[in-house]
Design an enzyme around this catalytic site. Structure first.
Site, PDB file in Angstrom:
ATOM      1  N   GLN A 166       0.857  -1.188   0.000  1.00  0.00           N
ATOM      2  CA  GLN A 166       0.000   0.000   0.000  1.00  0.00           C
ATOM      3  C   GLN A 166       0.892   1.237   0.000  1.00  0.00           C
ATOM      4  OE1 GLN A 166      -1.886   0.446   3.744  1.00  0.00           O
ATOM      5  NE2 GLN A 166      -2.891   2.343   3.204  1.00  0.00           N
ATOM      6  N   SER A 208       1.267   6.502   2.539  1.00  0.00           N
ATOM      7  CA  SER A 208       1.959   7.466   3.414  1.00  0.00           C
ATOM      8  C   SER A 208       3.235   8.005   2.787  1.00  0.00           C
ATOM      9  CB  SER A 208       2.320   6.806   4.745  1.00  0.00           C
ATOM     10  OG  SER A 208       1.184   6.258   5.339  1.00  0.00           O
ATOM     11  N   GLU A 237     -12.215  -2.779   6.529  1.00  0.00           N
ATOM     12  CA  GLU A 237     -11.430  -3.620   7.430  1.00  0.00           C
ATOM     13  C   GLU A 237     -12.084  -3.837   8.792  1.00  0.00           C
ATOM     14  OE1 GLU A 237      -7.783  -5.186   6.802  1.00  0.00           O
ATOM     15  OE2 GLU A 237      -9.647  -5.491   5.726  1.00  0.00           O
ATOM     16  N   SER A 286      -3.644   7.522  14.243  1.00  0.00           N
ATOM     17  CA  SER A 286      -3.015   7.546  15.572  1.00  0.00           C
ATOM     18  C   SER A 286      -4.061   7.788  16.668  1.00  0.00           C
ATOM     19  CB  SER A 286      -1.954   8.654  15.630  1.00  0.00           C
ATOM     20  OG  SER A 286      -2.607   9.909  15.607  1.00  0.00           O
TER      21      SER A 286
HETATM   22  C1  LIG Z   1       2.675  -0.783  11.697  1.00  0.00           C
HETATM   23  C2  LIG Z   1       2.465   0.231  10.620  1.00  0.00           C
HETATM   24  C3  LIG Z   1       2.244  -0.180   9.319  1.00  0.00           C
HETATM   25  C4  LIG Z   1       2.051   0.770   8.314  1.00  0.00           C
HETATM   26  N1  LIG Z   1       1.901   0.333   7.026  1.00  0.00           N
HETATM   27  C5  LIG Z   1       1.715   1.248   6.043  1.00  0.00           C
HETATM   28  C6  LIG Z   1       1.626   0.834   4.669  1.00  0.00           C
HETATM   29  O1  LIG Z   1       1.727  -0.335   4.343  1.00  0.00           O
HETATM   30  N2  LIG Z   1       1.426   1.779   3.726  1.00  0.00           N
HETATM   31  C7  LIG Z   1       1.301   3.097   4.037  1.00  0.00           C
HETATM   32  O2  LIG Z   1       1.065   3.902   3.140  1.00  0.00           O
HETATM   33  N3  LIG Z   1       1.438   3.546   5.322  1.00  0.00           N
HETATM   34  C8  LIG Z   1       1.649   2.645   6.316  1.00  0.00           C
HETATM   35  N4  LIG Z   1       1.801   3.067   7.628  1.00  0.00           N
HETATM   36  C9  LIG Z   1       1.825   4.496   7.900  1.00  0.00           C
HETATM   37  C10 LIG Z   1       0.646   5.019   8.711  1.00  0.00           C
HETATM   38  O3  LIG Z   1      -0.505   5.129   7.933  1.00  0.00           O
HETATM   39  C11 LIG Z   1       1.100   6.368   9.290  1.00  0.00           C
HETATM   40  O4  LIG Z   1       2.157   6.106  10.189  1.00  0.00           O
HETATM   41  C12 LIG Z   1      -0.001   7.092  10.018  1.00  0.00           C
HETATM   42  O5  LIG Z   1      -0.980   7.539   9.119  1.00  0.00           O
HETATM   43  C13 LIG Z   1       0.551   8.305  10.811  1.00  0.00           C
HETATM   44  O6  LIG Z   1       1.288   9.135   9.968  1.00  0.00           O
HETATM   45  P1  LIG Z   1       2.789   9.577  10.326  1.00  0.00           P
HETATM   46  O7  LIG Z   1       3.569   8.356  10.685  1.00  0.00           O
HETATM   47  O8  LIG Z   1       3.278  10.400   9.171  1.00  0.00           O
HETATM   48  O9  LIG Z   1       2.683  10.473  11.610  1.00  0.00           O
HETATM   49  P2  LIG Z   1       2.224  11.990  11.680  1.00  0.00           P
HETATM   50  O10 LIG Z   1       0.927  12.177  10.963  1.00  0.00           O
HETATM   51  O11 LIG Z   1       3.356  12.860  11.280  1.00  0.00           O
HETATM   52  O12 LIG Z   1       1.965  12.145  13.222  1.00  0.00           O
HETATM   53  C14 LIG Z   1       3.034  12.316  14.162  1.00  0.00           C
HETATM   54  C15 LIG Z   1       2.425  12.565  15.531  1.00  0.00           C
HETATM   55  O13 LIG Z   1       1.651  13.779  15.496  1.00  0.00           O
HETATM   56  C16 LIG Z   1       0.318  13.516  15.885  1.00  0.00           C
HETATM   57  N5  LIG Z   1      -0.607  14.314  15.055  1.00  0.00           N
HETATM   58  C17 LIG Z   1      -0.593  14.439  13.709  1.00  0.00           C
HETATM   59  N6  LIG Z   1      -1.603  15.235  13.304  1.00  0.00           N
HETATM   60  C18 LIG Z   1      -2.272  15.605  14.430  1.00  0.00           C
HETATM   61  C19 LIG Z   1      -3.418  16.423  14.667  1.00  0.00           C
HETATM   62  N7  LIG Z   1      -4.074  17.004  13.672  1.00  0.00           N
HETATM   63  N8  LIG Z   1      -3.821  16.580  15.949  1.00  0.00           N
HETATM   64  C20 LIG Z   1      -3.160  15.981  16.987  1.00  0.00           C
HETATM   65  N9  LIG Z   1      -2.060  15.197  16.819  1.00  0.00           N
HETATM   66  C21 LIG Z   1      -1.634  15.006  15.558  1.00  0.00           C
HETATM   67  C22 LIG Z   1       0.092  12.045  15.641  1.00  0.00           C
HETATM   68  O14 LIG Z   1      -0.919  11.533  16.479  1.00  0.00           O
HETATM   69  C23 LIG Z   1       1.457  11.464  15.975  1.00  0.00           C
HETATM   70  O15 LIG Z   1       1.587  11.276  17.349  1.00  0.00           O
HETATM   71  C24 LIG Z   1       2.038   2.145   8.634  1.00  0.00           C
HETATM   72  C25 LIG Z   1       2.273   2.567   9.943  1.00  0.00           C
HETATM   73  C26 LIG Z   1       2.507   1.637  10.934  1.00  0.00           C
HETATM   74  C27 LIG Z   1       2.802   2.125  12.329  1.00  0.00           C
END
Ligand SMILES: Cc1cc2nc3c(=O)[nH]c(=O)nc-3n(C[C@H](O)[C@H](O)[C@H](O)COP(=O)(O)OP(=O)(O)OC[C@H]3O[C@@H](n4cnc5c(N)ncnc54)[C@H](O)[C@@H]3O)c2cc1C
Length: 396
Positions: free
Chosen positions: A128, A131, A247, A377
């Site tokens: 997928q 991100s 899902e 998250s």
């Molecule tokens: C186990 C795992 C598998 C994954 N597999 C895939 C995959 O196969 N394909 C894919 O595309 N993605 C995948 N992901 C990515 C996942 O979708 C993202 O990690 C998730 O959407 C969060 O984005 P980020 O990591 O960029 O964190 P960010 O969005 O940058 O967030 C960082 C921190 O800021 C906080 N935050 C962000 N925005 C806000 C807000 N508006 N208000 C309050 N707090 C906020 C968040 O809660 C978090 O604590 C995976 C992630 C994990 C952990």
């Protein structure tokens, strides 16, 4: 017609257990959603996925022409994920699950005929590609761009990250911006991306669990044929959201995993000692176990209600966020308590002679944070509950 009575579902459960007993892959139990560590594990997982399809346990809701079952009903999907979780076995490939939903609901007949058989036979693996380094919670701000070419094809440039199974995948379910001038949710389209196309570079990321489950994926002017778009231009956001919403059955697995976690903690508390006595005789330990068990049962009730509404088509907007938030936060506390009970031997890895249960609790603990982020998250879940469920003022 499916037999959706309790007796019917329990008969189905017995059949699921038989299939699991016969086809369980030889892969060590690991917390969370993990990738194959090597070619041997990958072969095991391919055979496992194929067996689940062949026995009609997954893909049962697909149209009959693609191998679905006429007698399928949604609660059977819950039973399947529960039993897989109970056996502590890997879930079906997550990328293929999402991609097949997108193809079934939004793909062309040609796309379905081309890709669905390879998903069923697990000969072609998917990832997928949503991100990006600057677009996770705020996915609609993604910047990977697909530029139209005179012959109708596309050229894709950008970077994806956290791509589960990307290093094994043959195809990616990609979101890219096709209209930079449209409002951000409307300028995104969905594509099938050939992971072997020129310009695709996949770099595995080794995580603190010690395994490599995700990747960085760099896309440098990658040629993408015209017929690789899923749905119409600008529909990518809608397609992504509708496939993610499918899902629901997975929450069943979440509850079983936590119930087993509390049972395992209780067993652990009987074997480890505190101040020379079994930990289970310590009032503070008993109290924590009781609180965790009660909260898991509360989650189970919440999930049962949510699933009943899902089957009846009356889901509430907060059903999924409540379950996701409660699950991931409880899972973290259960893992933390496992390490606390073990004391100094808690962090021992699987191959360490001091390791208890093959290092289960350090793996659970190291992985548990990932669940509080993946699929939305905890902060985002709380915001959804506050704004959409409780009607509190929207954040600016
Ligand atoms: C186990 C795992 C598998 C994954 N597999 C895939 C995959 O196969 N394909 C894919 O595309 N993605 C995948 N992901 C990515 C996942 O979708 C993202 O990690 C998730 O959407 C969060 O984005 P980020 O990591 O960029 O964190 P960010 O969005 O940058 O967030 C960082 C921190 O800021 C906080 N935050 C962000 N925005 C806000 C807000 N508006 N208000 C309050 N707090 C906020 C968040 O809660 C978090 O604590 C995976 C992630 C994990 C952990």
């Amino acid at each position: 017609m499916a037999d959706s009575s309790n007796a019917g579902l329990e008969a189905f459960r017995a059949r699921v257990r038989e299939v699991i007993a016969k086809h369980a892959p030889d892969v060590p139990p690991r917390a969370g959603i993990r990738s194959a560590e090597d070619e041997r594990e990958l072969a095991e997982l391919r055979a496992w996925n194929r067996a689940l399809f062949d026995h009609g346990l997954i893909g049962a809701d697909w149209p009959a022409e693609y191998g679905g079952r006429d007698d399928h009903e949604p609660m059977q999907d819950v039973v399947v994920v529960e039993e897989i979780a109970r056996a502590r076995l890997p879930r079906p490939f997550s990328g293929a699950t999402l991609a097949s939903r997108a193809l079934l609901d939004h793909g062309s007949e040609e796309q379905r005929a081309r890709y669905l058989p390879g998903i069923r036979s697990a000969t072609e693996l998917w990832c997928q590609l949503f991100s990006e380094p600057g677009a996770g919670s705020d996915l609609a701000s993604l910047r990977t761009k697909a530029v139209p070419q005179p012959d109708g094809s596309w050229r894709v440039t950008g970077q994806k990250v956290w791509t589960t199974d990307g290093h094994w995948a043959d195809f990616g379910y990609l979101l890219a911006r096709t209209d930079p001038d449209a409002p951000k949710h409307k300028g995104i389209s969905a594509f099938v991306l050939d992971m072997r196309a020129p310009g695709v570079t996949v770099r595995p990321l080794r995580e603190l669990t010690g395994t490599a489950d995700f990747n960085e994926v760099f896309l440098d002017d990658v040629p993408v044929p015209a017929d690789a778009m899923i749905g119409a231009p600008g529909q990518g956001w809608l397609i992504a959201n509708s496939t993610l919403a499918h899902e629901r059955a997975a929450v069943g697995a979440a509850v079983v995993g936590l119930q087993q976690g509390v049972e395992a903690l209780t067993a652990l508390a009987r074997t480890v000692t505190r101040d020379g006595r079994p930990a289970i005789e310590d009032g503070a330990v008993v109290e924590t176990l009781g609180i965790l068990a009660a909260e898991v049962e509360a989650l189970a009730a919440l999930v049962r209600g949510g699933l009943a509404r899902w089957v009846a088509g009356t889901s509430r907007i907060t059903d999924a966020p409540y379950a996701k938030l409660m699950f991931s936060e409880l899972n973290l506390r259960i893992a933390e308590f496992g390490l606390e009970l073990l004391g100094p031997t808690g962090p021992a890895l699987a191959d360490d002679p001091a390791a208890v249960e093959a290092g289960r609790w350090q793996d659970e603990w190291l992985y548990a944070r990932a669940y509080t982020i993946a699929g939305g998250s905890s902060e985002i879940m709380r915001t959804l509950i506050a704004e959409r469920g409780l009607g509190l003022p929207r954040s600016p």
